[in-house]
Design a protein around this motif. Structure first.
Motif, PDB file in Angstrom:
ATOM      1  N   ILE A 193       0.749  -1.260   0.019  1.00  0.00           N
ATOM      2  CA  ILE A 193      -0.091   0.127   0.110  1.00  0.00           C
ATOM      3  C   ILE A 193       0.993   1.199   0.075  1.00  0.00           C
ATOM      4  CG2 ILE A 193      -1.586   1.348   1.539  1.00  0.00           C
ATOM      5  CD1 ILE A 193      -2.809  -1.479   2.263  1.00  0.00           C
ATOM      6  N   GLU A 194       1.846   1.328   0.660  1.00  0.00           N
ATOM      7  CA  GLU A 194       2.788   2.560   0.923  1.00  0.00           C
ATOM      8  C   GLU A 194       3.569   2.847  -0.490  1.00  0.00           C
ATOM      9  OE1 GLU A 194       5.323   1.562   4.126  1.00  0.00           O
ATOM     10  OE2 GLU A 194       4.038   2.031   5.803  1.00  0.00           O
ATOM     11  N   ASN A 195       3.558   1.562  -1.242  1.00  0.00           N
ATOM     12  CA  ASN A 195       4.457   1.847  -2.484  1.00  0.00           C
ATOM     13  C   ASN A 195       3.642   2.033  -3.780  1.00  0.00           C
ATOM     14  OD1 ASN A 195       6.934   1.428  -1.085  1.00  0.00           O
ATOM     15  ND2 ASN A 195       7.217  -0.613  -1.810  1.00  0.00           N
ATOM     16  N   ALA A 196       2.466   1.713  -3.419  1.00  0.00           N
ATOM     17  CA  ALA A 196       1.514   1.892  -4.617  1.00  0.00           C
ATOM     18  C   ALA A 196       1.071   3.005  -5.018  1.00  0.00           C
ATOM     19  CB  ALA A 196       0.315   0.890  -4.432  1.00  0.00           C
ATOM     20  N   LYS A 197       0.841   3.253  -6.460  1.00  0.00           N
ATOM     21  CA  LYS A 197       0.292   4.545  -7.223  1.00  0.00           C
ATOM     22  C   LYS A 197      -1.223   3.961  -7.948  1.00  0.00           C
ATOM     23  CE  LYS A 197       4.748   7.026  -7.549  1.00  0.00           C
ATOM     24  NZ  LYS A 197       5.354   7.542  -8.666  1.00  0.00           N
ATOM     25  N   VAL A 198      -1.453   2.833  -7.714  1.00  0.00           N
ATOM     26  CA  VAL A 198      -2.744   2.416  -8.064  1.00  0.00           C
ATOM     27  C   VAL A 198      -3.503   1.768  -6.981  1.00  0.00           C
ATOM     28  CG1 VAL A 198      -2.014   1.738 -10.424  1.00  0.00           C
ATOM     29  CG2 VAL A 198      -1.827   0.031  -8.873  1.00  0.00           C
ATOM     30  N   PRO A 199      -4.931   1.588  -7.053  1.00  0.00           N
ATOM     31  CA  PRO A 199      -5.534   1.122  -6.165  1.00  0.00           C
ATOM     32  C   PRO A 199      -4.918  -0.396  -5.465  1.00  0.00           C
ATOM     33  CG  PRO A 199      -7.000   1.882  -7.476  1.00  0.00           C
ATOM     34  CD  PRO A 199      -5.564   1.941  -7.943  1.00  0.00           C
ATOM     35  N   VAL A 200      -4.990  -0.563  -4.094  1.00  0.00           N
ATOM     36  CA  VAL A 200      -4.618  -2.144  -3.628  1.00  0.00           C
ATOM     37  C   VAL A 200      -5.999  -2.679  -3.169  1.00  0.00           C
ATOM     38  CG1 VAL A 200      -3.247  -3.110  -1.886  1.00  0.00           C
ATOM     39  CG2 VAL A 200      -2.280  -1.355  -3.137  1.00  0.00           C
ATOM     40  N   ILE A 201      -6.376  -3.622  -3.657  1.00  0.00           N
ATOM     41  CA  ILE A 201      -7.579  -4.319  -3.096  1.00  0.00           C
ATOM     42  C   ILE A 201      -7.112  -5.566  -2.352  1.00  0.00           C
ATOM     43  CG2 ILE A 201      -9.750  -5.582  -3.865  1.00  0.00           C
ATOM     44  CD1 ILE A 201      -9.329  -3.547  -6.576  1.00  0.00           C
ATOM     45  N   VAL A 202      -7.391  -5.819  -1.176  1.00  0.00           N
ATOM     46  CA  VAL A 202      -7.085  -6.933  -0.402  1.00  0.00           C
ATOM     47  C   VAL A 202      -8.356  -8.055  -0.744  1.00  0.00           C
ATOM     48  CG1 VAL A 202      -7.138  -8.033   1.872  1.00  0.00           C
ATOM     49  CG2 VAL A 202      -6.262  -5.646   1.627  1.00  0.00           C
ATOM     50  N   ASP A 203      -7.881  -8.968  -1.259  1.00  0.00           N
ATOM     51  CA  ASP A 203      -8.568 -10.186  -1.704  1.00  0.00           C
ATOM     52  C   ASP A 203      -8.253 -11.606  -1.042  1.00  0.00           C
ATOM     53  OD1 ASP A 203     -10.250 -12.078  -3.292  1.00  0.00           O
ATOM     54  OD2 ASP A 203      -8.959 -11.643  -5.216  1.00  0.00           O
ATOM     55  N   ALA A 204      -9.067 -12.311  -0.956  1.00  0.00           N
ATOM     56  CA  ALA A 204      -8.993 -13.705  -0.092  1.00  0.00           C
ATOM     57  C   ALA A 204      -8.801 -13.754   1.332  1.00  0.00           C
ATOM     58  CB  ALA A 204      -8.053 -14.545  -1.115  1.00  0.00           C
ATOM     59  N   GLY A 205      -9.200 -14.638   2.052  1.00  0.00           N
ATOM     60  CA  GLY A 205      -9.042 -14.760   3.554  1.00  0.00           C
ATOM     61  C   GLY A 205      -9.972 -13.884   4.579  1.00  0.00           C
ATOM     62  N   ILE A 206     -10.862 -12.823   3.857  1.00  0.00           N
ATOM     63  CA  ILE A 206     -11.549 -12.215   4.777  1.00  0.00           C
ATOM     64  C   ILE A 206     -12.748 -13.304   5.180  1.00  0.00           C
ATOM     65  CG2 ILE A 206     -13.331 -10.254   4.886  1.00  0.00           C
ATOM     66  CD1 ILE A 206     -10.661  -9.164   4.318  1.00  0.00           C
TER      67      ILE A 206
END
Length: 275
Positions: A193-206
């Motif tokens: 998240i800190e490094n990204a310039k695009v959206p970060v979507i948390v997927d799997a495991g919720i």
């Protein structure tokens, strides 16, 4: 159910943007594992999601509106389809599935929908995505004008490489698919998240709403879940709960949490208190 966070959230937050398309909800949901079409429809509505994802390999592409198909019952004027390549084990399979996904989008009236959730999973036991195959397929699909949302193990280096290739998001897993274990890779996801310039979507495991809160408090742009809702005892209630969790976590992130202290600090001033 009254959404008490809605007005505050709208006042302080921008909508989610992926590529050049804007979405009002930061919760994405899947379409699999539901006991009935009616439960699926009710749960998807309760989630407030703008994006729903479906595995291309499990759909009847030539007959998407057959009687038992969920596609017949969803409002594609208000929902955006995210086809995914789940079940694909090679680059070649994923590319073929992406092409079928594009055709399906046209059949439901979304002719401008080039989104694809890229999953390449050769590991049947742990269901871990193939990083090299994902890179190769992503590069090919981007060159074919797809909007690529790659599903990855939470590797910050891989996430950055995919972003630099032109992926519109990165989608690190929180824990193994369908496990409901929550976020087991917090430090790595935080770096992504800190490094990204695009959206970060948390997927799997919720597994439940608190997992969604945690992901959003980290600064994730969105959360995608399926099993947590579909496998709940009351799926539509869990869908609403996770929606509120996403909103609550987003508000907490925007508010900025207090600094953690090494010792207690009184909430009330002690000046003027007689001994």
């Amino acid at each position: 159910m009254v959404n008490v966070n809605c007005n505050i959230l709208q006042a302080v937050d921008k909508n989610l943007m992926i590529a050049d398309k804007i979405f009002r909800s930061r919760l994405m949901v899947g379409t699999g594992k539901y006991e009935t079409v009616q439960i699926a429809k009710q749960s998807i509505h309760a989630s407030g999601a703008s994006i729903v994802t479906a595995a291309i390999r499990r759909l009847q592409i030539n007959h998407p509106f057959e009687e038992k198909s969920l596609f017949k019952y969803l409002d594609w004027n208000s929902l955006w389809l995210l086809p995914n390549t789940a079940g694909c084990t090679t680059v070649e399979e994923a590319v073929r599935a992406a092409s079928l996904g594009r055709e399906l989008c046209k059949k439901i009236g979304q002719s401008n929908n080039n989104f694809i959730k890229l999953e390449i999973i050769p590991d049947y036991k742990y269901l871990l995505p193939d990083p090299i195959g994902t890179l190769k397929a992503a590069e090919y699909l981007i060159n074919k004008q797809y909007t690529v949302l790659p599903y990855i193990y939470p590797d910050p280096v891989l996430a950055k490489q995919l972003e630099e290739l032109g992926c519109s998001t990165v989608m690190p897993l929180g824990s193994p698919i369908g496990s409901g274990q929550g976020l087991k890779h917090l430090d790595s996801i935080r770096v992504i998240i800190e490094n990204a310039k695009v959206p970060v979507i948390v997927d799997a495991g919720i597994g439940t709403a608190s997992d969604a809160v945690q992901a959003m408090e980290l600064g994730a742009s969105a959360v995608l879940t399926n099993s947590a809702i579909a496998n709940a005892q009351q799926p539509h209630i869990m869908a609403s709960s996770i929606q509120l969790g996403v909103q609550s976590g987003r508000l907490a992130y925007l508010a900025g949490r207090m600094n953690e202290l090494t010792q207690a600090q009184s909430s009330s001033p002690i000046i003027g208190i007689s001994s």
